[in-house]
Design a protein around this motif. Structure first.
Motif, PDB file in Angstrom:
ATOM      1  N   PRO A  59      -6.216   4.050   0.283  1.00 26.32           N
ATOM      2  CA  PRO A  59      -7.256   3.445   1.242  1.00 26.32           C
ATOM      3  C   PRO A  59      -7.022   1.926   1.562  1.00 26.32           C
ATOM      4  O   PRO A  59      -6.858   1.506   0.089  1.00 26.32           O
ATOM      5  CB  PRO A  59      -8.707   3.944   0.701  1.00 26.32           C
ATOM      6  N   PRO A  60      -7.018   1.290   2.484  1.00 18.86           N
ATOM      7  CA  PRO A  60      -6.599  -0.031   2.566  1.00 18.86           C
ATOM      8  C   PRO A  60      -7.567  -0.872   2.004  1.00 18.86           C
ATOM      9  O   PRO A  60      -8.804  -0.493   2.241  1.00 18.86           O
ATOM     10  CB  PRO A  60      -6.608  -0.101   4.028  1.00 18.86           C
ATOM     11  N   LEU A  92     -10.590  -3.826   1.732  1.00 17.33           N
ATOM     12  CA  LEU A  92     -11.371  -4.575   2.859  1.00 17.33           C
ATOM     13  C   LEU A  92     -11.824  -5.962   2.382  1.00 17.33           C
ATOM     14  O   LEU A  92     -11.969  -6.265   1.449  1.00 17.33           O
ATOM     15  CB  LEU A  92     -12.803  -3.681   2.603  1.00 17.33           C
ATOM     16  N   ARG A  97     -13.359  -6.379   7.755  1.00 15.15           N
ATOM     17  CA  ARG A  97     -11.705  -6.223   8.277  1.00 15.15           C
ATOM     18  C   ARG A  97     -11.094  -5.282   7.272  1.00 15.15           C
ATOM     19  O   ARG A  97     -10.894  -5.662   6.003  1.00 15.15           O
ATOM     20  CB  ARG A  97     -11.194  -7.543   8.410  1.00 15.15           C
ATOM     21  N   SER A  98     -10.402  -4.208   7.576  1.00 16.93           N
ATOM     22  CA  SER A  98      -9.654  -3.390   6.843  1.00 16.93           C
ATOM     23  C   SER A  98      -8.224  -3.884   6.890  1.00 16.93           C
ATOM     24  O   SER A  98      -7.767  -4.109   8.224  1.00 16.93           O
ATOM     25  CB  SER A  98      -9.828  -1.852   7.332  1.00 16.93           C
ATOM     26  N   PRO A 154     -17.606  -0.014   4.802  1.00 12.38           N
ATOM     27  CA  PRO A 154     -17.682  -1.294   5.467  1.00 12.38           C
ATOM     28  C   PRO A 154     -19.129  -1.810   5.848  1.00 12.38           C
ATOM     29  O   PRO A 154     -19.560  -2.937   5.715  1.00 12.38           O
ATOM     30  CB  PRO A 154     -16.948  -1.211   6.789  1.00 12.38           C
ATOM     31  N   MET A 193      -5.014  -2.850   7.134  1.00  6.47           N
ATOM     32  CA  MET A 193      -4.075  -1.812   7.219  1.00  6.47           C
ATOM     33  C   MET A 193      -2.675  -2.297   7.084  1.00  6.47           C
ATOM     34  O   MET A 193      -2.198  -3.454   7.423  1.00  6.47           O
ATOM     35  CB  MET A 193      -4.465  -1.319   8.517  1.00  6.47           C
ATOM     36  N   ASN A 208       0.983  -1.321  -0.031  1.00  5.02           N
ATOM     37  CA  ASN A 208      -0.041  -0.014   0.124  1.00  5.02           C
ATOM     38  C   ASN A 208       0.930   1.288   0.042  1.00  5.02           C
ATOM     39  O   ASN A 208       1.657   1.361   0.890  1.00  5.02           O
ATOM     40  CB  ASN A 208      -0.992   0.134   1.150  1.00  5.02           C
TER      41      ASN A 208
END
Length: 383
Positions: free
Chosen positions: A265-266, A268, A276-277, A332, A279, A261
């Motif tokens: 934006p991460p 999902l 869950r993101s 989400p 990250m 990344n």
């Protein structure tokens, strides 16, 4: 799936106000002539003013507006001639003849100009469609152990491509995907998106290291910035423009997903109704800002991606979409609500939810890749 939306309020606002005011100029002139002729100021010669009204209308109002302005001018001319008992005089008929000639010429010119503009616009749309088919082609529905779908929404009115980018490719290393967002708008953003996508599509097939795939994209962006004259000392990309946030993911044969990344934006991950993101363990700057990278070498983050899981890669146009109360769109929650939907049904539901949330107005482009891991080779899972 692609769907252009109209521009946000304020886009080109000053130009719109200018043209709206310009459309009233011919009628304001006719009103001025009427006031002059119906008052003691009628000694002023107003014939040329009325003759000019259809010509002015042709510039901003098109053929129908030209005829409307000419009709108003004729009505004013007849009214003032009657009021001032001027019928029978040579001046009245000369003014009407001149007004008729100018009206015919203005109408013909305006109609020809409108036809030419429509033909040019149709040609531009055909070119844009062809460019989109090359630059932002839909991802394949089947990619090895995955089923995939994509969606692109353009915020610009009439646009079909912009500064968002995406792609998914099946390689000998597994399925590799990219989603990115170019800072800026217009043709420079489209050019940067094309550069990054071109570098990605080349590197995914011969770079075994996912980090090198991302580095290849960054180097291509830097070279293009130098060639375009945006490079500064040492060829660094201008920090104020041209950088690209991006996330690259690799799904090998194992039940994992590897992610790099770069300021994006991460992704999902949906599993059993829970979102869950993904990250990053260490934040990294966008492509084009490599001088800010410090510390140990980059390594992909690895997350479980089991059969039945769903992965969503997206740009910030989704999560930064706001309603009238400036509330951000809850991606989400929308993803969890539609966990049982097929991919196409999910994307259509997401599109409709965004439209409802923003009242049909997106402030930024939206690019999405949606991926489901199949249960196995014989059990297709979600279709």
């Amino acid at each position: 799936m692609r769907a252009p939306l109209r521009s946000p309020p304020g886009a080109g606002g000053r130009h719109q106000v200018f043209f709206a005011l310009a459309e009233w100029v011919p009628f304001a002139i006719a009103l001025l002539v009427l006031v002059i002729e119906l008052t003691p100021a009628h000694v002023v010669y107003t014939g040329p003013l009325l003759v000019a009204t259809p010509a002015l209308a042709a510039v901003t109002m098109g053929p129908k507006g030209t005829l409307a302005a000419a009709g108003v001018a004729v009505g004013v001319s007849a009214t003032t001639a009657t009021y001032n008992h001027a019928w029978g005089g040579q001046q009245v008929y000369t003014n009407l003849l001149a007004l008729s000639l100018v009206t015919v010429a203005s109408f013909t010119t305006s109609r020809a100009a409108r036809t030419r503009r429509e033909n040019e616009l149709n040609q531009i749309r055909r070119i844009a469609t062809a460019a989109q088919d090359v630059l932002l082609r839909p991802v394949p529905a089947r990619l090895g152990p995955l089923r995939a779908a994509s969606m692109y929404l353009a915020a610009e009115s009439g646009a079909q491509i912009g500064g968002d980018l995406y792609d998914a490719v099946q390689t000998r290393y597994g399925v590799r995907m990219i989603v990115g967002d170019v800072r800026g708008k217009g043709l420079p953003a489209v050019r940067s998106a094309a550069v990054v996508l071109g570098a990605f599509r080349e590197a995914v097939h011969y770079e075994d290291d996912l980090v090198e795939v991302m580095n290849h994209c960054g180097e291509a962006l830097r070279r293009d910035a130098v060639m375009a004259g945006r490079g500064g000392v040492g060829g660094e990309v201008d920090r104020l423009e041209g950088f690209v946030t991006a996330v690259v993911a690799q799904i090998p044969d194992s039940h994992d997903v590897e992610v790099i990344n770069r300021g994006h934006p991460p992704p999902l991950l949906l599993r059993d109704g829970t979102v869950r993101s993904l990250m990053p363990t260490a934040p990294l700057p966008p492509l084009g800002l490599e001088e800010f990278i410090s510390g140990p070498p980059e390594r992909p983050d690895t997350y479980p991606f089991a059969p039945g899981d769903r992965l969503l890669l997206h740009t910030d146009g989704v999560i930064e979409a706001r309603d009238r109360e400036k509330t951000f769109f809850d991606l989400p929650e929308a993803m969890a609500t539609m966990c049982d939907h097929t991919r196409q049904a999910f994307l259509e539901g997401l599109r409709q939810a965004l439209l409802r949330h923003t009242q049909g107005i997106l402030a930024d482009d939206v690019a999405i890749i949606l991926v489901d891991r199949l249960e196995d080779e014989t059990t297709p899972g979600r279709r």
